[in-house]
Design an enzyme around this catalytic site. Structure first.
Site, PDB file in Angstrom:
ATOM      1  N   SER A 114      -0.622  -2.980  12.467  1.00 38.07           N
ATOM      2  CA  SER A 114      -1.818  -3.640  11.932  1.00 38.07           C
ATOM      3  C   SER A 114      -1.523  -4.660  10.848  1.00 38.07           C
ATOM      4  O   SER A 114      -2.366  -5.502  10.552  1.00 38.07           O
ATOM      5  CB  SER A 114      -2.795  -2.592  11.383  1.00 38.07           C
ATOM      6  OG  SER A 114      -2.183  -1.815  10.364  1.00 38.07           O
TER       7      SER A 114
ATOM      8  N   ASP B 284      -8.833  -2.699   2.443  1.00 41.84           N
ATOM      9  CA  ASP B 284      -9.334  -1.350   2.718  1.00 41.84           C
ATOM     10  C   ASP B 284      -8.311  -0.358   2.164  1.00 41.84           C
ATOM     11  O   ASP B 284      -7.469  -0.731   1.340  1.00 41.84           O
ATOM     12  CB  ASP B 284      -9.622  -1.151   4.213  1.00 41.84           C
ATOM     13  CG  ASP B 284      -8.403  -1.327   5.096  1.00 41.84           C
ATOM     14  OD1 ASP B 284      -7.259  -1.225   4.590  1.00 41.84           O
ATOM     15  OD2 ASP B 284      -8.560  -1.559   6.314  1.00 41.84           O
TER      16      ASP B 284
ATOM     17  N   HIS C 150      -4.759  -1.565   4.114  1.00 43.20           N
ATOM     18  CA  HIS C 150      -4.296  -2.932   4.343  1.00 43.20           C
ATOM     19  C   HIS C 150      -4.548  -3.847   3.156  1.00 43.20           C
ATOM     20  O   HIS C 150      -5.629  -3.815   2.556  1.00 43.20           O
ATOM     21  CB  HIS C 150      -4.982  -3.498   5.584  1.00 43.20           C
ATOM     22  CG  HIS C 150      -4.828  -2.631   6.781  1.00 43.20           C
ATOM     23  ND1 HIS C 150      -5.817  -1.748   7.199  1.00 43.20           N
ATOM     24  CD2 HIS C 150      -3.793  -2.480   7.653  1.00 43.20           C
ATOM     25  CE1 HIS C 150      -5.396  -1.107   8.279  1.00 43.20           C
ATOM     26  NE2 HIS C 150      -4.183  -1.531   8.573  1.00 43.20           N
TER      27      HIS C 150
END
Length: 363
Positions: free
Chosen positions: A42, A333, A336
């Site tokens: 991610s 978040d 990340h």
């Protein structure tokens, strides 16, 4: 020292030209790559998970709030990621599109695409929990990409594009978070040292596969300070005023990184014609966390989305409030980084890495 002086209207072209000249005047010519190819998780996925059956998606607000046109592209941040900034810096393209986008035009393929998948890792067990595309499968998509290139430009030109591409590989944190720390499945069979070796064994297999498909210049990321991720601090169920980095996880990350630093030169020797460059993501992120005011940050222990302690992916939803000053948060978040953080990390890596590759395309 050379002086570079130009006077003309400040058009976009002129600004870009000045940036190029400034770089050359500093004695470092930017390396020349035909394309950029991205693999990993991610931290570098620009939207592939939008097209697979997984709950690990970011194609909804508030993700993408600061991306051009405020589009939630599938990037797990409020804006661009490191590969986007790197591709721009190298003059290849503005963003690295996801390969699984069914509407991806042929011209995008010529300058590279993204194969990464949020929730991925080197360990096959990692994606069993997330439904993401494992690292081991991402080379299969590279094969499909090469087949499409063969049709567009012919086999010789396609081979040249792959050989002359810059490959970026960013993975590993999910393996330790999902399999070792938070869900200790692998701890039944490995101690920390042995699991690090196992993950890097899988990394070697992955690099070998890319090499067999024609990739030659690869930037391979180490681990960030995992113990400073907000989600890891939350896992210890401590109240907000006691939120501190988990130092044993950070020490593990540093140990893993040193092993990787030692491994890559050996791996490079075994793969003739390669350039394998270690990407230190630990140090720049640790800089921001330990000296936030120096870099204009205010909050380092929680994310900008929601409470900042548990929200990520589907839990950071269109109905979730976000902080007012995005650029003052290291994390978007609980897992990340924010775009501002990614921009700083990209600049750090450009200074550390691109000089090592400056001879590419210069002859």
């Amino acid at each position: 020292m050379k002086k570079c002086i130009l006077t003309m209207a400040p058009t976009l072209f002129f600004i870009l030209l000045m940036q190029l000249i400034a770089t050359t005047c500093n004695g470092v010519s930017p390396p020349k790559f035909s394309a950029v190819l991205i693999f990993g998780d991610s931290t570098v996925d620009t939207g592939n998970n939008n097209y697979i059956d997984t709950a690990f998606r970011a194609n909804h607000t508030p993700y993408g709030q600061d991306f051009p046109d405020h589009i939630a592209t599938g990037r797990f941040s409020n804006g661009k990621l490191v590969p986007d900034f790197l591709a721009t810096k190298l003059g290849i393209k503005e963003t690295a599109p996801p390969f699984l986008d069914p509407n991806l035009p042929d011209y995008e393929l010529l300058t590279g695409v993204n194969f990464a998948s949020a929730g991925s890792g080197y360990d096959e067990l990692t994606t069993a929990a997330t439904g993401a595309i494992p690292l081991s499968k991402q080379p299969q998509y590279l094969k499909s990409y090469i087949e499409r290139l063969n049709i567009i430009v012919g086999e010789d030109k396609a081979r040249s594009i792959i050989n002359d591409s810059l490959v970026v590989i960013s993975a590993g944190p999910n393996d330790f978070i999902f399999n070792f720390y938070d869900i200790p499945t692998r701890r039944l069979h490995f101690d920390t040292d042995a699991y690090q070796d196992f993950v890097q064994y899988r990394l070697q297999i992955f690099v070998q596969e890319l090499y067999n498909l024609g990739c030659r210049t690869m930037i391979i990321s180490g681990l960030p300070p995992i113990g400073c991720l907000p989600i890891q601090m939350s896992a210890k169920l401590k109240p907000p005023y006691l939120r501190t980095c988990l130092h044993h996880q950070n020490r593990d990350a540093q140990s893993y990184n040193q092993k990787l630093v030692n491994l890559l030169p050996q791996l490079q020797v075994s793969l003739p014609g390669t350039r394998l460059i270690y990407s230190d993501v630990y140090e720049p992120l640790n800089n921001l966390i330990t000296n936030p005011q120096k870099y204009g940050f205010v909050e380092t222990s929680i994310g900008c989305c929601g409470t900042g302690t548990v929200e990520a992916g589907g839990f950071c939803s269109p109905n979730t409030p976000v902080c007012a000053n995005h650029s003052q948060y290291v994390f978007w978040d609980t897992i990340h980084p924010s775009e501002t953080t990614y921009r700083y990390v990209a600049e750090y890596l450009e200074n550390e890495i691109l000089a090592q590759l400056s001879d590419i395309g210069s002859h």
